[in-house]
Design a protein around this motif. Structure first.
Motif, PDB file in Angstrom:
ATOM      1  N   THR A  98       0.320  14.790  11.936  1.00 30.34           N
ATOM      2  CA  THR A  98       1.570  14.919  11.499  1.00 30.34           C
ATOM      3  C   THR A  98       1.984  15.488  10.253  1.00 30.34           C
ATOM      4  O   THR A  98       2.760  16.476  10.242  1.00 30.34           O
ATOM      5  CB  THR A  98       2.301  13.518  11.440  1.00 30.34           C
ATOM      6  N   THR A  99       1.414  15.188   9.168  1.00 33.68           N
ATOM      7  CA  THR A  99       1.422  15.896   7.968  1.00 33.68           C
ATOM      8  C   THR A  99       0.611  17.305   8.016  1.00 33.68           C
ATOM      9  O   THR A  99       1.446  18.316   7.289  1.00 33.68           O
ATOM     10  CB  THR A  99       0.686  14.958   6.792  1.00 33.68           C
ATOM     11  N   ALA A 100      -0.396  17.551   8.537  1.00 38.34           N
ATOM     12  CA  ALA A 100      -0.920  18.890   8.715  1.00 38.34           C
ATOM     13  C   ALA A 100       0.152  19.765   9.364  1.00 38.34           C
ATOM     14  O   ALA A 100       0.352  20.873   9.140  1.00 38.34           O
ATOM     15  CB  ALA A 100      -2.201  18.814   9.601  1.00 38.34           C
ATOM     16  N   GLY A 101       0.730  19.167  10.321  1.00 38.62           N
ATOM     17  CA  GLY A 101       1.921  20.042  11.131  1.00 38.62           C
ATOM     18  C   GLY A 101       2.882  20.443  10.151  1.00 38.62           C
ATOM     19  O   GLY A 101       3.379  21.738  10.212  1.00 38.62           O
ATOM     20  N   ALA A 102       3.369  19.527   9.368  1.00 43.75           N
ATOM     21  CA  ALA A 102       4.534  19.789   8.441  1.00 43.75           C
ATOM     22  C   ALA A 102       4.160  20.967   7.691  1.00 43.75           C
ATOM     23  O   ALA A 102       4.897  21.980   7.480  1.00 43.75           O
ATOM     24  CB  ALA A 102       4.989  18.458   7.727  1.00 43.75           C
ATOM     25  N   LEU A 103       2.870  20.832   7.012  1.00 39.57           N
ATOM     26  CA  LEU A 103       2.589  21.751   6.244  1.00 39.57           C
ATOM     27  C   LEU A 103       2.528  23.261   6.833  1.00 39.57           C
ATOM     28  O   LEU A 103       2.686  24.070   6.136  1.00 39.57           O
ATOM     29  CB  LEU A 103       1.245  21.461   5.696  1.00 39.57           C
ATOM     30  N   ALA A 128       0.904  -1.107   0.017  1.00 41.82           N
ATOM     31  CA  ALA A 128      -0.220  -0.030   0.110  1.00 41.82           C
ATOM     32  C   ALA A 128       0.919   1.233   0.006  1.00 41.82           C
ATOM     33  O   ALA A 128       0.284   2.321   0.143  1.00 41.82           O
ATOM     34  CB  ALA A 128      -0.850  -0.158   1.117  1.00 41.82           C
ATOM     35  N   PHE A 129       2.292   1.168   0.193  1.00 37.43           N
ATOM     36  CA  PHE A 129       3.081   2.350   0.210  1.00 37.43           C
ATOM     37  C   PHE A 129       4.170   2.348  -0.504  1.00 37.43           C
ATOM     38  O   PHE A 129       5.077   3.068  -0.644  1.00 37.43           O
ATOM     39  CB  PHE A 129       3.488   2.298   1.685  1.00 37.43           C
ATOM     40  N   THR A 130       3.915   1.483  -1.802  1.00 39.09           N
ATOM     41  CA  THR A 130       4.954   1.407  -2.877  1.00 39.09           C
ATOM     42  C   THR A 130       4.893   2.622  -3.747  1.00 39.09           C
ATOM     43  O   THR A 130       3.922   3.245  -3.719  1.00 39.09           O
ATOM     44  CB  THR A 130       4.931   0.202  -3.658  1.00 39.09           C
ATOM     45  N   PHE A 165      10.844  10.442  10.963  1.00 36.34           N
ATOM     46  CA  PHE A 165      10.007   9.565  10.551  1.00 36.34           C
ATOM     47  C   PHE A 165      10.428   8.312  11.375  1.00 36.34           C
ATOM     48  O   PHE A 165      10.008   7.179  11.054  1.00 36.34           O
ATOM     49  CB  PHE A 165       9.863   9.254   9.185  1.00 36.34           C
ATOM     50  N   GLY A 166      11.465   8.442  12.410  1.00 33.04           N
ATOM     51  CA  GLY A 166      11.752   7.172  13.153  1.00 33.04           C
ATOM     52  C   GLY A 166      12.778   6.372  12.426  1.00 33.04           C
ATOM     53  O   GLY A 166      13.574   6.959  11.496  1.00 33.04           O
ATOM     54  N   THR A 167      12.796   5.030  12.837  1.00 32.96           N
ATOM     55  CA  THR A 167      14.125   4.505  12.355  1.00 32.96           C
ATOM     56  C   THR A 167      13.740   3.017  12.165  1.00 32.96           C
ATOM     57  O   THR A 167      12.794   2.414  12.616  1.00 32.96           O
ATOM     58  CB  THR A 167      15.333   4.757  13.313  1.00 32.96           C
ATOM     59  N   ALA A 191      -2.156   8.237  12.817  1.00 28.16           N
ATOM     60  CA  ALA A 191      -0.870   8.605  12.484  1.00 28.16           C
ATOM     61  C   ALA A 191      -0.782   9.298  10.991  1.00 28.16           C
ATOM     62  O   ALA A 191       0.239  10.100  10.920  1.00 28.16           O
ATOM     63  CB  ALA A 191      -0.001   7.409  12.164  1.00 28.16           C
ATOM     64  N   GLY A 192      -1.828   9.238  10.315  1.00 31.93           N
ATOM     65  CA  GLY A 192      -1.602   9.877   8.840  1.00 31.93           C
ATOM     66  C   GLY A 192      -2.184  11.216   8.625  1.00 31.93           C
ATOM     67  O   GLY A 192      -2.165  11.606   7.631  1.00 31.93           O
ATOM     68  N   HIS A 193      -2.708  12.074   9.660  1.00 33.10           N
ATOM     69  CA  HIS A 193      -3.188  13.368   9.085  1.00 33.10           C
ATOM     70  C   HIS A 193      -2.449  14.403  10.158  1.00 33.10           C
ATOM     71  O   HIS A 193      -1.988  15.284   9.540  1.00 33.10           O
ATOM     72  CB  HIS A 193      -4.508  13.351   9.223  1.00 33.10           C
ATOM     73  N   LEU A 253       5.809   4.007   8.124  1.00 31.41           N
ATOM     74  CA  LEU A 253       5.416   3.484   6.596  1.00 31.41           C
ATOM     75  C   LEU A 253       4.903   4.650   5.833  1.00 31.41           C
ATOM     76  O   LEU A 253       4.797   4.305   4.694  1.00 31.41           O
ATOM     77  CB  LEU A 253       4.265   2.428   6.930  1.00 31.41           C
ATOM     78  N   GLY A 254       4.401   5.654   6.339  1.00 33.71           N
ATOM     79  CA  GLY A 254       3.563   6.757   5.479  1.00 33.71           C
ATOM     80  C   GLY A 254       4.537   7.800   4.972  1.00 33.71           C
ATOM     81  O   GLY A 254       4.029   8.750   4.423  1.00 33.71           O
ATOM     82  N   ARG A 255       5.872   7.597   5.050  1.00 37.57           N
ATOM     83  CA  ARG A 255       6.619   8.879   4.945  1.00 37.57           C
ATOM     84  C   ARG A 255       6.501   9.421   3.437  1.00 37.57           C
ATOM     85  O   ARG A 255       6.616  10.704   3.211  1.00 37.57           O
ATOM     86  CB  ARG A 255       8.034   8.755   5.578  1.00 37.57           C
TER      87      ARG A 255
HETATM   88 MN1  MNH Z   1       4.043   8.154  10.519  1.00 41.62          MN
HETATM   89  C1  MNH Z   1       5.405   5.651  12.507  1.00 41.62           C
HETATM   90  C2  MNH Z   1       6.218  10.073  11.997  1.00 41.62           C
HETATM   91  C3  MNH Z   1       2.981  10.532   8.768  1.00 41.62           C
HETATM   92  C4  MNH Z   1       1.750   5.904   9.095  1.00 41.62           C
HETATM   93  N1  MNH Z   1       5.437   7.976  11.953  1.00 41.62           N
HETATM   94  C5  MNH Z   1       5.698   6.864  12.663  1.00 41.62           C
HETATM   95  C6  MNH Z   1       7.038   7.105  13.474  1.00 41.62           C
HETATM   96  C7  MNH Z   1       7.250   8.346  13.166  1.00 41.62           C
HETATM   97  C8  MNH Z   1       6.353   8.931  12.214  1.00 41.62           C
HETATM   98  C9  MNH Z   1       8.213   9.021  13.874  1.00 41.62           C
HETATM   99  C10 MNH Z   1       7.802   6.124  14.316  1.00 41.62           C
HETATM  100  C11 MNH Z   1       7.225   6.264  15.843  1.00 41.62           C
HETATM  101  C12 MNH Z   1       7.935   5.122  16.714  1.00 41.62           C
HETATM  102  O1  MNH Z   1       9.009   4.747  16.420  1.00 41.62           O
HETATM  103  O2  MNH Z   1       7.686   5.044  17.832  1.00 41.62           O
HETATM  104  N2  MNH Z   1       4.314  10.066  10.125  1.00 41.62           N
HETATM  105  C13 MNH Z   1       5.417  10.669  10.893  1.00 41.62           C
HETATM  106  C14 MNH Z   1       5.486  12.159  10.554  1.00 41.62           C
HETATM  107  C15 MNH Z   1       4.766  12.244   9.501  1.00 41.62           C
HETATM  108  C16 MNH Z   1       3.885  10.772   9.157  1.00 41.62           C
HETATM  109  C17 MNH Z   1       6.374  13.203  10.940  1.00 41.62           C
HETATM  110  C18 MNH Z   1       4.301  13.453   8.492  1.00 41.62           C
HETATM  111  C19 MNH Z   1       4.871  14.363   8.093  1.00 41.62           C
HETATM  112  N3  MNH Z   1       2.604   8.221   9.163  1.00 41.62           N
HETATM  113  C20 MNH Z   1       2.177   9.149   8.203  1.00 41.62           C
HETATM  114  C21 MNH Z   1       1.291   9.001   7.167  1.00 41.62           C
HETATM  115  C22 MNH Z   1       0.942   7.675   7.436  1.00 41.62           C
HETATM  116  C23 MNH Z   1       1.851   7.150   8.770  1.00 41.62           C
HETATM  117  C24 MNH Z   1       0.673  10.019   6.326  1.00 41.62           C
HETATM  118  C25 MNH Z   1      -0.059   6.755   6.860  1.00 41.62           C
HETATM  119  C26 MNH Z   1      -0.449   7.129   5.822  1.00 41.62           C
HETATM  120  N4  MNH Z   1       3.548   6.192  10.828  1.00 41.62           N
HETATM  121  C27 MNH Z   1       2.668   5.483  10.053  1.00 41.62           C
HETATM  122  C28 MNH Z   1       2.777   3.879  10.541  1.00 41.62           C
HETATM  123  C29 MNH Z   1       3.664   3.875  11.388  1.00 41.62           C
HETATM  124  C30 MNH Z   1       4.241   5.307  11.490  1.00 41.62           C
HETATM  125  C31 MNH Z   1       1.704   2.880  10.099  1.00 41.62           C
HETATM  126  C32 MNH Z   1       4.296   2.639  12.288  1.00 41.62           C
HETATM  127  C33 MNH Z   1       5.172   1.829  11.355  1.00 41.62           C
HETATM  128  C34 MNH Z   1       5.222   0.637  12.365  1.00 41.62           C
HETATM  129  O3  MNH Z   1       5.817   0.564  13.433  1.00 41.62           O
HETATM  130  O4  MNH Z   1       5.519  -0.708  11.713  1.00 41.62           O
END
Ligand code: MNH
Length: 500
Positions: free
Chosen positions: A284-289, A120-122, A413-415, A280-282, A421-423
């Protein structure tokens, strides 16, 4: 009970070597004197005073923070450390359960869902979400068009709407109608309240327990039940439609089996994933924008460069219809977002636990299971970034400069295995939205906004309003041929990708 993860002196045999803020008071810890509404910004100040490793006590919870590049390099080493689901996250488990972000690494559901959802994220999947992202962006533009010359818009509020609509539609084909409603959708209201509850619930006073009232707990139970109900309805409708497609996240979860084991996700786990993606998916992105818009408005030369780039790549017409590829070509716009996430990583850290007994920084022993927070707001201000770390400078993200510094000093985006997954989804979406906005509007900083960062689960500018005017467009870019024409015509000369 949340005692399981408490380490105090246990996991860190020489914890006395780790500095902590003065004025420790038993029980109240360092909460006294701190502003409870801004724990992240307070922690940034403590880091500035105490250096690369420090601890903070909130009631009887002790958190070890690491904010320098060399110890962060150790903590992101997957052979020595793994993700720790921290206490503030275990309360999130009441909302998101064993969804991807809050699953313990050893839970079989993490690997199962991860493997099923990777498709879903390719890049191909992202391309297929692009038209949905564009449609959500156009709803934002329609809404902002109505404010041109009128009342200023609240930036963070509207960025939150556009990112919520995007993830809901790309993920599950759901429409919250955020731009059409006067009040937030009941799901959104429940989610925001439940997140707040989980944060407050993370603080437990010894002998007294949670400070939350029974009434708050009852309301929280209602909120989480409502969220579950709405998600279940979306899932049931999809199943009732006999839709076996795998064109979005929900389709993949319902209709694909694990590539090796053939296992499928259980309904309760699918519900948790849907809620996880929405949460997780909104924001965070809204803040970045919102942060990126703030910095662009305050740096007219960088804003002009962004507009110049958009006009060059998309054409100068008033109503561009960018393809997926044309978004990926906006290097400067994307760097503005990356730089905004450097200064304000909207999910401000991640926790790592030791796989075996070890020592970090050459002098801080950790037992197996002991953990520390990699505190990205200060890691991103480490001296490796140069002497002017507070300055907003997107050119820090040119390929040469990225190559010239170690990868682990930038971790919004963590490590590792548990990286976001959504970066790519987030960066594509945010690049598209930001480009459309700077191209279409004059953004007037009518109140000379002074940045005030609101902390909820994520970081977000608050009180940031802009007055809007339309920009004058002229047909002088590569898209000149059809500039000013309707959306039906491709304005860029480049053929749309077949799968877009
Ligand atoms: Mn996102 C994990 C930051 C957008 C779905 N996300 C994480 C982590 C960080 C993070 C940091 C790791 C947390 C940890 O290690 O405890 N995420 C962001 C930021 C943005 C963001 C800063 C936007 C900018 N994330 C998104 C979007 C989606 C998403 C958009 C979905 C479409 N995030 C996830 C998922 C995980 C995650 C799912 C967990 C992945 C895992 O543990 O397998």
């Amino acid at each position: 009970m949340k005692t399981a993860n408490r380490h105090g002196g246990h996991g860190w045999p020489d914890i006395h070597r780790i500095p902590h803020p003065p004025h420790r008071i038993p029980f109240l810890g360092d909460l006294v004197g701190a502003h409870p509404a801004t724990p992240v910004q307070d922690t940034m100040n403590i880091a500035r005073n105490l250096g690369p490793i420090f601890r903070r006590k909130v009631f009887d919870h002790e958190f070890v923070f690491v904010s320098d590049s060399s110890m962060a390099a150790e903590l992101v080493d997957e052979s020595r450390f793994r993700k720790h689901v921290a206490e503030s996250m275990t309360d999130l488990r009441d909302i998101a359960g064993d969804g991807l972000a809050t699953a313990y690494h050893h839970e079989p559901n993490w690997q199962r869902a991860h493997d099923i959802l990777v498709p879903a994220f390719t890049r191909e999947a992202l391309k297929s979400y692009h038209p949905t992202m564009l449609a959500a962006t156009r709803r934002l533009l329609d809404s902002w068009d109505r404010c041109v010359g009128g009342a200023p818009v609240d930036v963070s509020r509207d960025m939150t709407k556009v990112t919520l609509e995007t993830i809901a539609r790309a993920g599950f084909g759901y429409d919250f109608g955020s731009f059409e409603r006067a009040d937030p959708h009941p799901f959104v209201r429940a989610m925001v309240r439940a997140l707040k509850f989980s944060q407050q619930n993370a603080v437990e006073v010894p002998y007294i327990g949670s400070l939350l009232t029974r009434r708050a707990k009852r309301r929280n139970a209602q909120d989480t039940a409502l969220m579950a109900e709405i998600v279940d309805e979306v899932v049931h409708r999809r199943m009732a439609d006999g839709d076996t497609g795998t064109h979005d996240m929900l389709g993949l979860m319902l209709n694909t089996a694990h590539p090796e084991t053939g296992e499928r996700l259980a309904p309760a786990n699918i519900r948790n994933q849907v809620i996880t993606f929405l949460v997780a998916g909104h924001e965070t992105t809204a803040g970045a924008l919102s942060f990126a818009l703030y910095y662009l408005v305050k740096n007219p030369a960088l804003l002009a460069a962004a507009r110049e780039e958009v006009a060059r790549v998309w054409g100068g017409g008033a109503d561009p219809d960018p393809s997926y590829e044309q978004v990926t070509k906006l290097r400067h716009v994307r760097r503005c977002l990356e730089e905004a996430l450097r200064l304000w990583p909207t999910a401000p850290g991640f926790a790592r636990e030791a796989l075996e007994d070890t020592v970090i920084g050459g002098r801080h022993p950790m037992r197996r299971g002991a953990w520390a927070v990699v505190f990205t707001p200060m890691l991103h201000r480490d001296p490796v970034w140069g002497g002017d770390v507070e300055r907003f400078d997107p050119d820090r993200f040119t390929p040469e400069r990225v190559r010239a510094r170690p990868a682990h000093v930038y971790k919004p985006f963590g490590t590792g295995a548990r990286v976001c997954l959504g970066r790519q989804f987030a960066l594509h979406e945010a690049t598209l939205v930001l480009a459309m906005l700077v191209h279409r509007y004059e953004l007037e900083d009518h109140a000379d906004y002074q940045l005030k960062v609101h902390e909820r689960l994520t970081l977000m500018p608050t009180g940031f309003t802009l007055a809007l005017a339309h920009r004058a467009h002229h047909a002088d870019g590569p898209g000149a041929a059809s500039a000013g024409a309707g959306r039906e015509t491709s304005q860029n000369g480049a053929p749309e990708p077949a799968d877009a």
